[in-house]
Write a protein that holds these residues in place. Sequence first.
Motif, short mmCIF file in Angstrom:
data_model
loop_
_atom_site.label_atom_id
_atom_site.label_comp_id
_atom_site.label_asym_id
_atom_site.label_seq_id
_atom_site.Cartn_x
_atom_site.Cartn_y
_atom_site.Cartn_z
N GLU A 129 1.01 -1.16 -0.09
CA GLU A 129 -0.16 -0.01 -0.04
C GLU A 129 0.71 1.11 -0.04
O GLU A 129 0.56 2.28 -0.72
N MET B 288 0.84 4.13 -2.93
CA MET B 288 0.60 5.54 -2.67
C MET B 288 1.62 6.57 -3.20
O MET B 288 1.54 7.31 -3.72
N TRP C 36 -3.34 9.41 -5.64
CA TRP C 36 -4.03 8.61 -4.90
C TRP C 36 -5.26 9.10 -3.95
O TRP C 36 -6.06 8.41 -3.66
N ARG C 37 -4.92 10.42 -3.64
CA ARG C 37 -5.72 10.92 -2.96
C ARG C 37 -7.20 11.36 -3.61
O ARG C 37 -8.22 11.53 -2.97
N ARG D 123 -8.29 2.46 -5.28
CA ARG D 123 -6.80 2.29 -4.72
C ARG D 123 -6.59 0.96 -4.57
O ARG D 123 -5.32 0.37 -4.80
#
Length: 214
Positions: A83, A87, A94-95, A102
């Motif tokens: 993860e 990211m 990613w946000r 994701r």
Amino acid sequence: MRIAIQTLSTFAVFIAALLACSGVAANETGTKTAVAEIAPRDVVASATLGIINELNKLQPEQRTEEEVRRLVQTYIVPAIDQEKIAMGALGKYWRRADPEQRQAFIDRFRELQIRTYSGAFKAFNGEQFEFDEARFNDSGDKALVKGTLKQNNGNTIPVDFRLYRDKDSQEWRIYDAVIAGLGMVKTYREQLSERLQNISMNELLAELSAQDAN
């Protein structure tokens, strides 16, 4: 567009030698951590030596793509924080991604790494690798394990592994590698960011899925 193919080829050559390292499982000394744990350098070593020991038991013709892939999934993948590296590779995107996107990217990116490492094992040609003692940040929750790849022609290539200590498990996990000044996460982030300026996240996931199927 195939994502990071040139990068994969570069990393495959260097990682091949990395994964064949030996004699690097000594415990860290003089660290700032008081908790009993597997030291950062040992995390790298246990993964690499585990798979190399298994490969040494096999004849060349037994090192099939399926078998090498199985060993990578058994020894290498668990040492990497999937993860966190995902990211870093997606950066600001990613946000912007929803939870399903994701998770889909983590899965696709894991497959990309598996294929990279699997190809690296096949490229190995007896190079040597040496690690220095781990260096820690002031708070002791991040570590840098520096290494040197010694090629058969006498050239040397610097390789750095970045790890962090998970607050919950207290385990050290790999989240990036810098090979000859080329940062894996940074390189992927630049390529993915450029791609995502022209296509949607779902389209990117579809492209990665198509690569996985090949």
